[in-house]
Design an enzyme around this catalytic site. Structure first.
Site, PDB file in Angstrom:
ATOM      1  N   TRP A 102       0.827  -1.209   0.000  1.00 18.41           N
ATOM      2  CA  TRP A 102       0.000   0.000   0.000  1.00 18.41           C
ATOM      3  C   TRP A 102       0.857   1.253   0.000  1.00 18.41           C
ATOM      4  CZ3 TRP A 102      -4.310  -0.929  -2.032  1.00 18.41           C
ATOM      5  CH2 TRP A 102      -4.966  -2.133  -1.806  1.00 18.41           C
ATOM      6  N   ASP A 171      -1.492   6.798   6.294  1.00 23.21           N
ATOM      7  CA  ASP A 171      -2.559   5.915   5.824  1.00 23.21           C
ATOM      8  C   ASP A 171      -2.824   4.937   6.969  1.00 23.21           C
ATOM      9  OD1 ASP A 171      -4.155   3.964   4.785  1.00 23.21           O
ATOM     10  OD2 ASP A 171      -2.834   3.428   3.114  1.00 23.21           O
ATOM     11  N   LYS A 195     -12.566  -1.567   7.515  1.00 23.30           N
ATOM     12  CA  LYS A 195     -11.915  -2.553   8.390  1.00 23.30           C
ATOM     13  C   LYS A 195     -12.328  -2.312   9.847  1.00 23.30           C
ATOM     14  CE  LYS A 195      -8.280  -2.333   5.006  1.00 23.30           C
ATOM     15  NZ  LYS A 195      -8.524  -3.525   4.194  1.00 23.30           N
TER      16      LYS A 195
HETATM   17  C1  LIG Z   1      -3.285   0.123   4.390  1.00 24.20           C
HETATM   18  C2  LIG Z   1      -4.213   0.213   3.210  1.00 24.20           C
HETATM   19  N1  LIG Z   1      -4.177   1.306   2.430  1.00 24.20           N
HETATM   20  C3  LIG Z   1      -4.984   1.443   1.373  1.00 24.20           C
HETATM   21  C4  LIG Z   1      -5.880   0.458   1.019  1.00 24.20           C
HETATM   22  C5  LIG Z   1      -6.759   0.664  -0.179  1.00 24.20           C
HETATM   23  O1  LIG Z   1      -8.020   0.997   0.273  1.00 24.20           O
HETATM   24  P1  LIG Z   1      -9.245   1.255  -0.702  1.00 24.20           P
HETATM   25  O2  LIG Z   1      -9.590  -0.055  -1.313  1.00 24.20           O
HETATM   26  O3  LIG Z   1     -10.288   1.763   0.252  1.00 24.20           O
HETATM   27  O4  LIG Z   1      -8.847   2.251  -1.715  1.00 24.20           O
HETATM   28  C6  LIG Z   1      -5.986  -0.698   1.805  1.00 24.20           C
HETATM   29  C7  LIG Z   1      -6.945  -1.765   1.475  1.00 24.20           C
HETATM   30  O5  LIG Z   1      -6.948  -2.833   2.016  1.00 24.20           O
HETATM   31  C8  LIG Z   1      -5.107  -0.812   2.933  1.00 24.20           C
HETATM   32  O6  LIG Z   1      -5.155  -1.903   3.717  1.00 24.20           O
END
Ligand SMILES: Cc1ncc(COP(=O)(O)O)c(C=O)c1O
Length: 360
Positions: A102, A171, A195
């Site tokens: 991520w 994030d 989550k």
């Molecule tokens: C730490 C993290 N950042 C970003 C995301 C991406 O999130 P989204 O699908 O809401 O764009 C996730 C998805 O699991 C994640 O775990």
């Protein structure tokens, strides 16, 4: 249909009392005669829900007054693009800690139209550990890190230490409100709701007010934090049902005793599972013990074939959602706030049975 023990990484298990209240309000929200999915976002009923959600967030995280709370859409993935677009001036660098998939996606999004400096990385370890302390660039717009690495299974114990003048962006999609969150040291925190907060469709952004002024004039209105702040998150139609359910989850969190209490419960669950994995002859954790995530326990039964057998045993015991992310394989048990102790009990029973079978 009885409910299964759901260890999915997200969308993930929600508190059962919340689901019960939400379903009670589908046909009529309270005495209004209009269902929770059907209320206008401009009406008094929704205004009250939105205000209550914000108030609960402020109380739970003890937010300083200069932090603005935004209820947005587009997931954390849109924040990967909005953050640099709003905060980074032309020619300025944005700094990132690269601790997993991520982070890499956030770095890639920021790199499409501006300078990026990777201030620390643990890529050389296959993200099996956290990176060393960041080395920031000269005058970065901010430093960004991913507090919990959902796929790799690592989690920062706390925010990285940085010189005061560098804004800290986080994030927190997979560990927001799973433990206390210090908004005196962070300047912008974002998280997809799906989550720890509620259903997908909602993205929470907490941002220091003075940073709203940084957006360049040519940035489209919909992508600007100041647009959403000025409109109280009602610039366009918000995800009303996601916000409604999130407000109930926040109330549930307050009723549990708040973030300290939930953090202790989360840690106790993760500790039980890690200890069982460590004492197992067959299972093996994926990451450095010191860097382990309390939210996402990533492990393996030793081979893809053994992982499949383990998953079959899980399924037979109503334990689901443990298949590891396709990029790392193996197994992953997600232990977000709403995961009941009974689910961990059941998973430990499965591990015992798996081991007993292998030795018989
Ligand atoms: C730490 C993290 N950042 C970003 C995301 C991406 O999130 P989204 O699908 O809401 O764009 C996730 C998805 O699991 C994640 O775990």
């Amino acid at each position: 249909m009885p409910r299964l023990f759901n260890f999915s990484a997200g969308p993930a298990v929600l508190p059962e009392p919340v689901l019960a209240v939400a379903s009670d309000h589908l046909l009529s929200l309270g005495e209004t005669g209009i269902g929770a999915l059907e209320h206008s976002h401009r009406g008094d009923v929704f205004a009250e829900i939105l205000a209550s959600a914000e108030a609960r967030i402020r109380r739970l995280a003890e937010l300083p007054d200069d932090i603005v709370v935004l209820f947005l859409q587009g997931g954390a993935s849109l924040q990967f693009a909005m953050l640099p677009a709003n905060l980074r001036a032309a020619g300025q660098s944005a700094d990132y800690i690269n601790s997993g998939t991520w982070s890499q996606k956030a770095i890639a999004a920021a790199g499409t139209d501006g300078l990026v400096h990777v201030a620390a990385s643990s890529e050389d370890s296959g993200f099996r550990r956290l990176p060393a302390d960041p080395i920031p660039s000269e005058q970065p717009a901010y430093l960004h890190y991913t507090s919990n690495n959902t796929i790799a299974g690592t989690q920062f114990p706390g925010p990285p230490s940085l010189p005061d003048h560098i804004p800290l962006a986080c994030d927190a999609s997979s560990d927001i409100f799973s433990r206390p969150l210090d908004l005196t040291v962070h300047d912008l925190v974002y998280a997809g709701a799906q989550k720890n907060l509620g259903p997908s469709g909602l993205t929470l952004v907490l941002v220091r007010r003075h940073l709203l002024e940084r957006a360049p004039d040519n940035l489209p209105a919909i992508l600007r934090y100041d647009t959403h702040a000025a409109a109280g998150s009602l610039y366009h139609t918000p995800p009303v049902f996601s916000i409604f359910v999130t407000e109930l989850v926040l109330k549930w969190l307050e009723d549990q005793g708040g973030l300290q209490v939930i953090a202790a419960r989360n840690l106790a669950q993760a500790t039980r599972l890690y200890e069982r994995i460590d004492s197992s002859r067959l299972l093996k954790g994926r990451v450095e013990p010191a860097d382990r995530s309390v939210m996402n326990v990533v492990f393996t039964a030793g081979s893809p074939e053994a992982d499949r057998r383990f998953l079959d045993r899980c399924n037979a015991a109503d334990v689901v959602g443990l298949k590891g992310h396709r990029s790392v394989g193996g197994l992953r048990a997600s232990l977000y706030n709403a995961q009941p102790d009974a689910a961990v009990d059941r998973l430990l029973e499965v591990i015992d049975a798996f081991e007993a079978e292998a030795t018989s």
